[in-house]
Design a protein around this motif. Structure first.
Motif, PDB file in Angstrom:
ATOM      1  N   GLU A  11      43.248-114.513 -41.290  1.00 34.77           N
ATOM      2  CA  GLU A  11      42.996-113.172 -41.235  1.00 34.77           C
ATOM      3  C   GLU A  11      43.940-112.462 -40.263  1.00 34.77           C
ATOM      4  O   GLU A  11      44.577-111.355 -40.650  1.00 34.77           O
ATOM      5  CB  GLU A  11      41.663-112.733 -40.923  1.00 34.77           C
ATOM      6  CG  GLU A  11      40.572-112.874 -41.964  1.00 34.77           C
ATOM      7  CD  GLU A  11      39.162-112.613 -41.416  1.00 34.77           C
ATOM      8  OE1 GLU A  11      39.128-111.953 -40.354  1.00 34.77           O
ATOM      9  OE2 GLU A  11      38.351-113.028 -42.255  1.00 34.77           O
ATOM     10  N   ASP A  12      44.431-113.129 -39.184  1.00 37.84           N
ATOM     11  CA  ASP A  12      45.366-112.420 -38.036  1.00 37.84           C
ATOM     12  C   ASP A  12      46.607-112.701 -38.749  1.00 37.84           C
ATOM     13  O   ASP A  12      47.457-111.709 -38.678  1.00 37.84           O
ATOM     14  CB  ASP A  12      45.146-113.275 -36.849  1.00 37.84           C
ATOM     15  CG  ASP A  12      43.871-112.939 -35.990  1.00 37.84           C
ATOM     16  OD1 ASP A  12      43.275-111.877 -36.443  1.00 37.84           O
ATOM     17  OD2 ASP A  12      43.738-113.815 -35.245  1.00 37.84           O
ATOM     18  N   LYS A  15      46.884-109.629 -41.219  1.00 38.87           N
ATOM     19  CA  LYS A  15      46.925-108.514 -40.491  1.00 38.87           C
ATOM     20  C   LYS A  15      48.477-108.179 -40.105  1.00 38.87           C
ATOM     21  O   LYS A  15      48.939-107.140 -40.170  1.00 38.87           O
ATOM     22  CB  LYS A  15      46.029-108.452 -39.519  1.00 38.87           C
ATOM     23  CG  LYS A  15      44.693-108.115 -40.022  1.00 38.87           C
ATOM     24  CD  LYS A  15      43.634-107.993 -38.938  1.00 38.87           C
ATOM     25  CE  LYS A  15      42.279-107.811 -39.500  1.00 38.87           C
ATOM     26  NZ  LYS A  15      41.243-107.731 -38.062  1.00 38.87           N
ATOM     27  N   THR A  16      48.798-109.337 -39.661  1.00 39.48           N
ATOM     28  CA  THR A  16      50.274-109.534 -39.000  1.00 39.48           C
ATOM     29  C   THR A  16      51.270-108.893 -40.180  1.00 39.48           C
ATOM     30  O   THR A  16      52.128-108.385 -40.048  1.00 39.48           O
ATOM     31  CB  THR A  16      50.474-110.560 -38.085  1.00 39.48           C
ATOM     32  OG1 THR A  16      49.631-110.980 -36.970  1.00 39.48           O
ATOM     33  CG2 THR A  16      52.062-110.580 -37.608  1.00 39.48           C
ATOM     34  N   GLU A  18      50.766-107.439 -43.095  1.00 40.40           N
ATOM     35  CA  GLU A  18      50.498-106.278 -43.309  1.00 40.40           C
ATOM     36  C   GLU A  18      51.169-105.237 -42.409  1.00 40.40           C
ATOM     37  O   GLU A  18      51.957-104.530 -43.060  1.00 40.40           O
ATOM     38  CB  GLU A  18      49.245-105.846 -43.712  1.00 40.40           C
ATOM     39  CG  GLU A  18      48.563-106.714 -44.787  1.00 40.40           C
ATOM     40  CD  GLU A  18      46.901-106.379 -44.964  1.00 40.40           C
ATOM     41  OE1 GLU A  18      46.422-105.721 -44.187  1.00 40.40           O
ATOM     42  OE2 GLU A  18      46.438-106.836 -46.002  1.00 40.40           O
TER      43      GLU A  18
END
Length: 58
Positions: A11-12, A15-16, A18
């Motif tokens: 998920e991290d 997010k990075t 994105e």
């Protein structure tokens, strides 16, 4: 539940990636598209005036 730990890492990463994509779109893509659109419009007006003549005043 220890199974959530690997998904948090992904998920991290998502997010990075994105945020990097958003930064690219805002900083690079939108300004280039804006400059290209204005330049293309100016070229169209220039060519119209060159081949069609300047607009007259009545």
């Amino acid at each position: 539940m220890a199974t959530n730990t690997p998904s948090e890492g992904t998920e991290d990463q998502v997010k990075t990636s994105e945020l990097k994509a958003l930064g690219f779109i805002v900083v690079v893509l939108f300004p280039l598209l804006a400059v290209g659109f204005v330049g293309f419009y100016g070229l169209c007006v220039f060519l119209y005036n060159t081949f069609g003549g300047m607009p007259g005043h009545n």
